[in-house]
Structure formats: C-alpha cells, structure tokens
Design a protein around this motif. Structure first.
Motif, PDB file in Angstrom:
ATOM      1  N   GLU A 180       0.858  -1.176   0.000  1.00  0.00           N
ATOM      2  CA  GLU A 180       0.000   0.000   0.000  1.00  0.00           C
ATOM      3  C   GLU A 180       0.900   1.234   0.000  1.00  0.00           C
ATOM      4  O   GLU A 180       1.749   1.395   0.888  1.00  0.00           O
ATOM      5  N   LEU A 181       0.722   2.105  -1.000  1.00  0.00           N
ATOM      6  CA  LEU A 181       1.662   3.197  -1.232  1.00  0.00           C
ATOM      7  C   LEU A 181       0.912   4.497  -1.520  1.00  0.00           C
ATOM      8  O   LEU A 181      -0.205   4.485  -2.041  1.00  0.00           O
ATOM      9  N   PRO A 182       1.538   5.640  -1.237  1.00  0.00           N
ATOM     10  CA  PRO A 182       0.909   6.938  -1.494  1.00  0.00           C
ATOM     11  C   PRO A 182       1.182   7.432  -2.907  1.00  0.00           C
ATOM     12  O   PRO A 182       1.956   6.846  -3.666  1.00  0.00           O
ATOM     13  N   ALA A 183       0.556   8.555  -3.255  1.00  0.00           N
ATOM     14  CA  ALA A 183       0.879   9.352  -4.449  1.00  0.00           C
ATOM     15  C   ALA A 183       0.817   8.556  -5.745  1.00  0.00           C
ATOM     16  O   ALA A 183       1.746   8.559  -6.536  1.00  0.00           O
ATOM     17  N   GLY A 184      -0.322   7.897  -5.955  1.00  0.00           N
ATOM     18  CA  GLY A 184      -0.501   7.162  -7.199  1.00  0.00           C
ATOM     19  C   GLY A 184      -0.613   8.055  -8.412  1.00  0.00           C
ATOM     20  O   GLY A 184      -0.494   7.583  -9.552  1.00  0.00           O
ATOM     21  N   ASN A 185      -0.830   9.350  -8.199  1.00  0.00           N
ATOM     22  CA  ASN A 185      -0.939  10.285  -9.324  1.00  0.00           C
ATOM     23  C   ASN A 185       0.402  10.874  -9.741  1.00  0.00           C
ATOM     24  O   ASN A 185       0.471  11.696 -10.655  1.00  0.00           O
ATOM     25  N   LYS A 186       1.467  10.459  -9.084  1.00  0.00           N
ATOM     26  CA  LYS A 186       2.802  10.973  -9.426  1.00  0.00           C
ATOM     27  C   LYS A 186       3.257  10.381 -10.753  1.00  0.00           C
ATOM     28  O   LYS A 186       3.118   9.182 -11.005  1.00  0.00           O
ATOM     29  N   ARG A 187       3.841  11.217 -11.613  1.00  0.00           N
ATOM     30  CA  ARG A 187       4.329  10.747 -12.914  1.00  0.00           C
ATOM     31  C   ARG A 187       5.609   9.933 -12.744  1.00  0.00           C
ATOM     32  O   ARG A 187       6.407  10.195 -11.845  1.00  0.00           O
ATOM     33  N   ILE A 188       5.799   8.958 -13.611  1.00  0.00           N
ATOM     34  CA  ILE A 188       7.025   8.162 -13.563  1.00  0.00           C
ATOM     35  C   ILE A 188       7.993   8.607 -14.648  1.00  0.00           C
ATOM     36  O   ILE A 188       7.605   9.105 -15.705  1.00  0.00           O
ATOM     37  N   ASN A 189       9.269   8.422 -14.374  1.00  0.00           N
ATOM     38  CA  ASN A 189      10.355   8.684 -15.327  1.00  0.00           C
ATOM     39  C   ASN A 189      11.258   7.459 -15.312  1.00  0.00           C
ATOM     40  O   ASN A 189      11.963   7.221 -14.325  1.00  0.00           O
ATOM     41  N   LEU A 190      11.211   6.671 -16.373  1.00  0.00           N
ATOM     42  CA  LEU A 190      11.967   5.433 -16.446  1.00  0.00           C
ATOM     43  C   LEU A 190      12.772   5.369 -17.736  1.00  0.00           C
ATOM     44  O   LEU A 190      12.454   6.042 -18.725  1.00  0.00           O
ATOM     45  N   VAL A 191      13.799   4.530 -17.733  1.00  0.00           N
ATOM     46  CA  VAL A 191      14.573   4.256 -18.944  1.00  0.00           C
ATOM     47  C   VAL A 191      15.005   2.790 -18.927  1.00  0.00           C
ATOM     48  O   VAL A 191      15.284   2.236 -17.855  1.00  0.00           O
ATOM     49  N   HIS A 192      15.032   2.175 -20.080  1.00  0.00           N
ATOM     50  CA  HIS A 192      15.389   0.756 -20.186  1.00  0.00           C
ATOM     51  C   HIS A 192      16.884   0.600 -20.438  1.00  0.00           C
ATOM     52  O   HIS A 192      17.500   1.398 -21.166  1.00  0.00           O
ATOM     53  N   ILE A 193      17.459  -0.429 -19.856  1.00  0.00           N
ATOM     54  CA  ILE A 193      18.900  -0.675 -19.988  1.00  0.00           C
ATOM     55  C   ILE A 193      19.333  -0.801 -21.452  1.00  0.00           C
ATOM     56  O   ILE A 193      20.430  -0.381 -21.819  1.00  0.00           O
ATOM     57  N   SER A 194      18.468  -1.331 -22.298  1.00  0.00           N
ATOM     58  CA  SER A 194      18.803  -1.453 -23.714  1.00  0.00           C
ATOM     59  C   SER A 194      19.051  -0.089 -24.338  1.00  0.00           C
ATOM     60  O   SER A 194      20.019   0.095 -25.108  1.00  0.00           O
ATOM     61  N   ASP A 195      18.211   0.894 -24.010  1.00  0.00           N
ATOM     62  CA  ASP A 195      18.389   2.239 -24.551  1.00  0.00           C
ATOM     63  C   ASP A 195      19.601   2.927 -23.926  1.00  0.00           C
ATOM     64  O   ASP A 195      20.304   3.696 -24.592  1.00  0.00           O
ATOM     65  N   VAL A 196      19.863   2.647 -22.647  1.00  0.00           N
ATOM     66  CA  VAL A 196      21.053   3.218 -21.995  1.00  0.00           C
ATOM     67  C   VAL A 196      22.326   2.689 -22.655  1.00  0.00           C
ATOM     68  O   VAL A 196      23.253   3.449 -22.946  1.00  0.00           O
ATOM     69  N   VAL A 197      22.371   1.395 -22.912  1.00  0.00           N
ATOM     70  CA  VAL A 197      23.553   0.803 -23.554  1.00  0.00           C
ATOM     71  C   VAL A 197      23.752   1.395 -24.948  1.00  0.00           C
ATOM     72  O   VAL A 197      24.882   1.737 -25.334  1.00  0.00           O
ATOM     73  N   ASN A 198      22.674   1.531 -25.714  1.00  0.00           N
ATOM     74  CA  ASN A 198      22.799   2.132 -27.046  1.00  0.00           C
ATOM     75  C   ASN A 198      23.339   3.555 -26.955  1.00  0.00           C
ATOM     76  O   ASN A 198      24.165   3.971 -27.775  1.00  0.00           O
ATOM     77  N   ALA A 199      22.878   4.301 -25.952  1.00  0.00           N
ATOM     78  CA  ALA A 199      23.377   5.664 -25.767  1.00  0.00           C
ATOM     79  C   ALA A 199      24.861   5.668 -25.402  1.00  0.00           C
ATOM     80  O   ALA A 199      25.643   6.471 -25.930  1.00  0.00           O
ATOM     81  N   LEU A 200      25.247   4.780 -24.502  1.00  0.00           N
ATOM     82  CA  LEU A 200      26.659   4.711 -24.098  1.00  0.00           C
ATOM     83  C   LEU A 200      27.551   4.332 -25.272  1.00  0.00           C
ATOM     84  O   LEU A 200      28.626   4.928 -25.464  1.00  0.00           O
ATOM     85  N   VAL A 201      27.143   3.361 -26.064  1.00  0.00           N
ATOM     86  CA  VAL A 201      27.941   2.963 -27.229  1.00  0.00           C
ATOM     87  C   VAL A 201      28.075   4.139 -28.184  1.00  0.00           C
ATOM     88  O   VAL A 201      29.158   4.402 -28.723  1.00  0.00           O
ATOM     89  N   SER A 202      26.987   4.882 -28.375  1.00  0.00           N
ATOM     90  CA  SER A 202      27.031   6.044 -29.256  1.00  0.00           C
ATOM     91  C   SER A 202      28.016   7.089 -28.751  1.00  0.00           C
ATOM     92  O   SER A 202      28.820   7.635 -29.518  1.00  0.00           O
ATOM     93  N   VAL A 203      27.992   7.370 -27.441  1.00  0.00           N
ATOM     94  CA  VAL A 203      28.876   8.391 -26.871  1.00  0.00           C
ATOM     95  C   VAL A 203      30.333   7.925 -26.879  1.00  0.00           C
ATOM     96  O   VAL A 203      31.248   8.725 -27.056  1.00  0.00           O
ATOM     97  N   ILE A 204      30.542   6.619 -26.697  1.00  0.00           N
ATOM     98  CA  ILE A 204      31.903   6.089 -26.773  1.00  0.00           C
ATOM     99  C   ILE A 204      32.445   6.228 -28.194  1.00  0.00           C
ATOM    100  O   ILE A 204      33.597   6.637 -28.401  1.00  0.00           O
ATOM    101  N   CYS A 205      31.616   5.921 -29.177  1.00  0.00           N
ATOM    102  CA  CYS A 205      32.052   6.005 -30.579  1.00  0.00           C
ATOM    103  C   CYS A 205      32.274   7.444 -31.022  1.00  0.00           C
ATOM    104  O   CYS A 205      33.266   7.754 -31.687  1.00  0.00           O
ATOM    105  N   THR A 206      31.330   8.315 -30.669  1.00  0.00           N
ATOM    106  CA  THR A 206      31.377   9.719 -31.088  1.00  0.00           C
ATOM    107  C   THR A 206      31.146  10.596 -29.874  1.00  0.00           C
ATOM    108  O   THR A 206      30.000  10.948 -29.561  1.00  0.00           O
TER     109      THR A 206
END
Length: 278
Positions: A180-206
């Motif tokens: 049982e938790l409060p603030a069910g109307n709070k917006r979430i901000n998430l990111v998937h590891i697959s997209d993080v890895v793609n971003a890291l590879v991009s920054v490493i390359c360029t």
C-alpha cells in the motif's frame, strides 16, 4: 574503430555494456578494463576477456591510472540511497577524476541521475533546467557534475542523467508488488537498460564534448496506473496506491533533445513495453 574503455564499478549496467561492446556486431573494436572489489569477480571478468583491476573508491589509483591514457573512462559508482553522509564519497570521486585527467584520459562519461532535479517540481525538465537536489545522493551527483565542468579545458566529458533504470531482469514493480503506497498520481520517469547501452555505445564512438544528456522514456504515466499494469503483466500481486484518480503531478524528464543528439530512437519510449521481459 579501436577504443579502450575503462569502467569503474563493473556491476549490473556495466555487464550489459560490456556484452554489447564485445559482441560480434559492435561498431567498435573495444578493449575493456573493469574495476571490482571482489577477487571472485576479478576472475570472472578475466574469463570474459576483460582486464580486471581490484579497486574500491578511496584506494590508491596508481594501478587503475596505468590504463587511462587515451581511454574513455566511465564512472558509475552509486553512493547508496540510504547513505546521508556523502562528503567523503564526493571528494573521492573528484580525486579519481583528477587522477584520471593527470593520467591523460581522453574522455570521461559520468553516470548521473535525474534526481538532481529534486522531487518537488511539477515542471517539464530539459537538459538546461536548473538542478535542485534534495537528497544527499543527488547533491553528491551535482557536485561531481560541477567539478567535471570545471576541468573541461583539460578533458572532454559527457554527463548522462538517467531516469529510473529498468531491465529484463530488473523492474520496480517487483519490489512494489502487494504494498500500500501513497501518491498514485505521481508521474514516472523510467529508462530501459537497452536504450542506456545504445546511448553509451554512441557516446563512446562519437564523444559529445562537454554535454549533459537525459536518458528517459518519452511517456510518463501515473505510477498508480502504471505499476498496477506492470504487476498484472508480471503475474504479481497488485500494489495499491492512494490518489491515483487525482490529477497527474510530478516532474517530467524530457529527453527529446538528447535522443536527437545521440541519433537514437529509443526502443522503449513507452514504459509499458518495459515489463514484457524482452
């Protein structure tokens, strides 16, 4: 393209990145150096063709810095959410940065967090929004980011501010299940590891020199609605949130400009795709 990548804190995220960099379809020919505090993990990394250095924050950096010249250095050392005394942690990371710069590292990538904006705002936040850290961890990240900016004349750097991190083997719905938790109307901000890895590879390359980027999904549903759907899809007891029917509130981390700069269309722009296990 040949790249030397040094990763301090070779944990969950680094495992995914290392697999991507060493895969047959990697865009670069990478040699990886990873740090660990465990002798057992050091052996395991060696078996994966990763040069392992036993290192804990605060240790002498001489052995690690032997690998820094010309390298891309990824700093991913979470301070721990429950730790409220982080002055020592902050100074140790800053000292590590200074030692890497002295050892002629080519590029520093710092894994930061969107918690640097605090939790009290209802604004849509872009990469140029002002920080307002509330927790000790967020304040430490802001201090380290500022130090990187102060040495930008000596080294190129990229700051990646990550939203809440999700992966096929890691989803917050599992820890929230049945509660049982409060603030069910709070917006979430998430990111998937697959997209993080793609971003890291991009920054490493360029390398994107002296840039601060957001890594976050495009959509931001209410957490009371989202985690109920996630728990149902994962066959878990549903969490019960208060205020889910209330008007949505909370920060929205806008990563549109960052994904554009990286030339990446995130695979998981909708958080509802993140609990499929794929």
């Amino acid at each position: 393209m040949q790249k030397k990548v040094v990763i301090t804190g070779y944990g969950w995220m680094a495992g995914y990145l290392g697999n991507a960099l060493l895969s047959s379809d990697s865009p670069i020919n990478a040699t990886i150096v990873g740090t660990t505090r465990s002798d057992e993990k050091r052996i395991s990394l060696g078996e994966q063709q990763i040069t392992a250095v036993k290192f804990a924050l605060g240790d002498d950096t001489a052995e690690l810095c032997k690998h820094m010249s010309g390298a891309t250095f990824i700093i991913n050392i979470p301070p721990g959410r429950r730790n409220t005394q982080l002055d020592g942690f902050t100074q140790q990371v800053i000292a590590l940065i200074d030692d890497a710069v002295a050892a002629q590292v080519a590029h520093i990538i710092f894994i930061s967090t969107t918690s640097v904006y605090g939790d009290s705002t209802n604004e849509t936040l872009t990469e140029s929004s002002s920080t307002a850290p509330e927790t000790a961890s967020a304040k430490a990240h802001v201090a380290i980011e500022k130090h990187l900016a102060s040495v930008s004349s000596q080294v190129d750097y990229t700051v990646l501010r990550l939203a809440g991190l999700v992966g096929p083997d890691r989803h917050p719905a599992r820890s929230l299940s049945g509660r049982e938790l409060p603030a069910g109307n709070k917006r979430i901000n998430l990111v998937h590891i697959s997209d993080v890895v793609n971003a890291l590879v991009s920054v490493i390359c360029t390398p994107l020199q002296n840039k601060t980027l957001h890594l976050c999904s495009e959509l931001h549903p209410k957490r009371g609605e989202y985690y109920a759907r996630a728990a149902s899809a994962l066959n878990l007891p549903l969490p019960i949130f208060s205020d889910t029917e209330s008007e949505a509130k909370g920060k929205v981390v806008d990563a549109t400009a960052s994904w554009k700069a990286l030339k990446i269309t995130p695979r998981f722009s909708n958080p509802d795709d993140m609990y499929s296990g794929k």
